[in-house]
Write a protein that holds these residues in place. Structure first.
Motif, PDB file in Angstrom:
ATOM      1  N   TYR A 278      38.111  48.842  35.485  1.00  0.00           N
ATOM      2  CA  TYR A 278      37.281  47.804  35.320  1.00  0.00           C
ATOM      3  C   TYR A 278      38.239  46.813  34.795  1.00  0.00           C
ATOM      4  O   TYR A 278      38.198  45.570  35.134  1.00  0.00           O
ATOM      5  N   ASN A 279      39.188  47.118  33.798  1.00  0.00           N
ATOM      6  CA  ASN A 279      39.981  46.052  33.277  1.00  0.00           C
ATOM      7  C   ASN A 279      40.857  45.660  34.423  1.00  0.00           C
ATOM      8  O   ASN A 279      41.085  44.225  34.210  1.00  0.00           O
TER       9      ASN A 279
ATOM     10  N   VAL B 227      40.269  44.988  37.754  1.00  0.00           N
ATOM     11  CA  VAL B 227      39.510  44.476  38.578  1.00  0.00           C
ATOM     12  C   VAL B 227      39.009  43.216  37.787  1.00  0.00           C
ATOM     13  O   VAL B 227      38.976  42.032  38.595  1.00  0.00           O
ATOM     14  N   TYR B 228      38.652  43.260  36.626  1.00  0.00           N
ATOM     15  CA  TYR B 228      38.077  41.955  35.996  1.00  0.00           C
ATOM     16  C   TYR B 228      38.989  41.370  35.015  1.00  0.00           C
ATOM     17  O   TYR B 228      38.923  40.415  34.200  1.00  0.00           O
ATOM     18  N   ASP B 229      40.281  41.616  35.346  1.00  0.00           N
ATOM     19  CA  ASP B 229      41.448  40.796  34.470  1.00  0.00           C
ATOM     20  C   ASP B 229      41.182  39.374  34.789  1.00  0.00           C
ATOM     21  O   ASP B 229      41.287  39.028  35.965  1.00  0.00           O
ATOM     22  N   SER B 230      41.264  38.534  33.782  1.00  0.00           N
ATOM     23  CA  SER B 230      41.009  37.326  33.690  1.00  0.00           C
ATOM     24  C   SER B 230      42.409  36.444  34.526  1.00  0.00           C
ATOM     25  O   SER B 230      42.182  35.485  35.179  1.00  0.00           O
TER      26      SER B 230
ATOM     27  N   CYS C  94      43.686  38.117  37.215  1.00  0.00           N
ATOM     28  CA  CYS C  94      43.806  38.810  38.352  1.00  0.00           C
ATOM     29  C   CYS C  94      43.940  37.768  39.753  1.00  0.00           C
ATOM     30  O   CYS C  94      43.053  36.588  39.513  1.00  0.00           O
TER      31      CYS C  94
ATOM     32  N   LEU D 276      39.337  40.340  43.756  1.00  0.00           N
ATOM     33  CA  LEU D 276      38.667  39.382  43.508  1.00  0.00           C
ATOM     34  C   LEU D 276      37.337  39.655  44.375  1.00  0.00           C
ATOM     35  O   LEU D 276      36.007  39.505  43.873  1.00  0.00           O
TER      36      LEU D 276
ATOM     37  N   ARG E 271      34.871  42.511  43.324  1.00  0.00           N
ATOM     38  CA  ARG E 271      33.878  41.910  42.079  1.00  0.00           C
ATOM     39  C   ARG E 271      32.577  41.918  42.630  1.00  0.00           C
ATOM     40  O   ARG E 271      31.529  41.999  41.947  1.00  0.00           O
TER      41      ARG E 271
ATOM     42  N   LYS F  74      28.782  43.445  36.984  1.00  0.00           N
ATOM     43  CA  LYS F  74      29.875  42.609  36.246  1.00  0.00           C
ATOM     44  C   LYS F  74      30.316  43.562  34.985  1.00  0.00           C
ATOM     45  O   LYS F  74      29.480  44.279  34.400  1.00  0.00           O
ATOM     46  N   TYR F  75      31.345  43.166  34.636  1.00  0.00           N
ATOM     47  CA  TYR F  75      31.961  44.025  33.461  1.00  0.00           C
ATOM     48  C   TYR F  75      32.049  43.084  32.275  1.00  0.00           C
ATOM     49  O   TYR F  75      32.817  42.179  32.478  1.00  0.00           O
TER      50      TYR F  75
END
Length: 357
Positions: A27-28, A30-33, A35, A41, A44, A49-50
């Protein structure tokens, strides 16, 4: 194992290592700000949503993944969890673990998916029917179609609109898998949710395909389905103007079960059925007008078909979510995830067979 947070999210407790940390890392990533990987992307779109991790003040060592509640927007959510792939064990599993997983459902490799459970809202009884993992493991290659169709049957009719919308969403996930070679998924699931309440479902008869239109008497081809004092009024153009025929007893009884069914939500929920001739300039002749006998004998069962068996082409009429969940066994890869792709394709085939039959 899933808790609801007061803010509308859900909390999934982190599993013991290595599974829990691996899922959190997924999750971290895929949802890294920061990324900028187009594959991740796009991924997602198919996940809940994480919102990071959360720990209760009274137990700071307990860690939970904070995720979107996919069911939150539904009034009467119907939910199904389907494990996808030919293998439910990862490449690092021990021989004992492999044997354990295979023995749970020997048909996994052949079928490519396993129904882990479902919860279906039945409109007639205003209650839920629940099936657990033993139900899914009892399904064979011959019975899996009927087993999955049970999820889309509300106790009164088959929700073909929800089936069609589900197929469309799975196809998007399949396209993603066929485009990427960096992640492989094992023991991961698809979460299906659709709206079981008729009040929240909309569809226009005008969008019904020609094949479906043939089940109605000539002229009942278009317009909106709306309710009006629990009666249905058929407004019919004739040589002498408009003749209104009202069906009160039989149809209102039927409509009591379908209040606001597949209705277009406007006019403050008041409904009426307006039928107009689609061919301009070709008004019905007196010989083809609907008689009271036709109304009592034909329209009721035919309307039932239209209400319950919405054609596959109306794919966006149903309020449906299909999201990927459970990522404790996701690993880096340099090849396509053929096992997951096989499962998705077979599931699409089964759903398409449900529509076709």
């Amino acid at each position: 194992g899933i808790l609801q947070h007061p803010d509308g999210t859900v909390l999934k407790q982190l599993q013991p290592p290595p599974r829990g940390p691996r899922e959190q890392e997924f999750y971290n990533k895929v949802y890294d700000s920061g990324c900028c990987d187009s594959i991740l992307l796009e991924l997602r779109e198919y996940l809940p949503k994480y919102f990071g991790v959360w720990s209760p003040p009274a137990a700071p060592n307990d860690t939970y993944l904070k995720l979107e509640d996919v069911t939150r927007k539904f009034k009467k959510p119907c939910i199904m969890d389907v494990k996808i792939g030919q293998k439910s064990y990862d490449p690092y599993a021990s021989a004992e673990k492999i044997q354990q997983q295979v023995s749970k459902y020997p048909l996994m490799e052949e079928i490519g998916f396993l129904v882990l459970g479902m919860r279906v809202y039945h409109v007639c009884t205003d209650s839920y029917e629940t099936q657990n993992q033993h139900y899914g493991r009892s399904l064979t290659k011959e019975t899996v179609k009927d087993g999955v169709s049970k999820f889309f049957h509300n106790g009164y009719c088959l929700r073909k609109d929800a089936v069609a919308a589900s197929i469309q969403k799975i196809e998007k996930i399949l396209e993603w898998f066929e485009s990427q070679e960096q992640l492989n998924f094992y023991a991961s699931s698809l979460l299906f949710v659709y709206e079981g309440s008729y009040q929240a479902t909309t569809v226009r008869l005008g969008e019904v395909t020609l094949a479906e239109k043939r089940v109605l008497p000539r002229g009942l081809l278009g317009g909106d389905i709306l309710e009006y004092n629990n009666n249905i009024h058929v407004i019919n153009s004739t040589e002498n103007g408009k003749i209104e025929a009202s069906v009160s007893k039989g149809l209102s009884k039927f409509y009591a079960l379908h209040k606001k069914a597949y209705s277009k939500r406007h006019h403050h929920g008041q409904l009426s059925l307006k039928v107009e001739n689609l061919e301009q300039g070709n008004v019905w002749k007196r010989s083809t007008c609907i008689t009271q006998e036709h109304l009592n004998g034909n329209v009721l069962p035919q309307l039932e078909k239209v209400f319950c068996h919405v054609p596959a082409e109306i794919k966006e009429s149903a309020n449906v979510e299909v999201r990927m969940i459970d990522f404790a066994h996701v690993f880096p890869s340099d090849t396509r995830d053929e096992g997951y792709i096989y499962g998705l394709k077979n599931l699409i085939t089964v759903l398409q067979n449900i529509l076709d039959n």
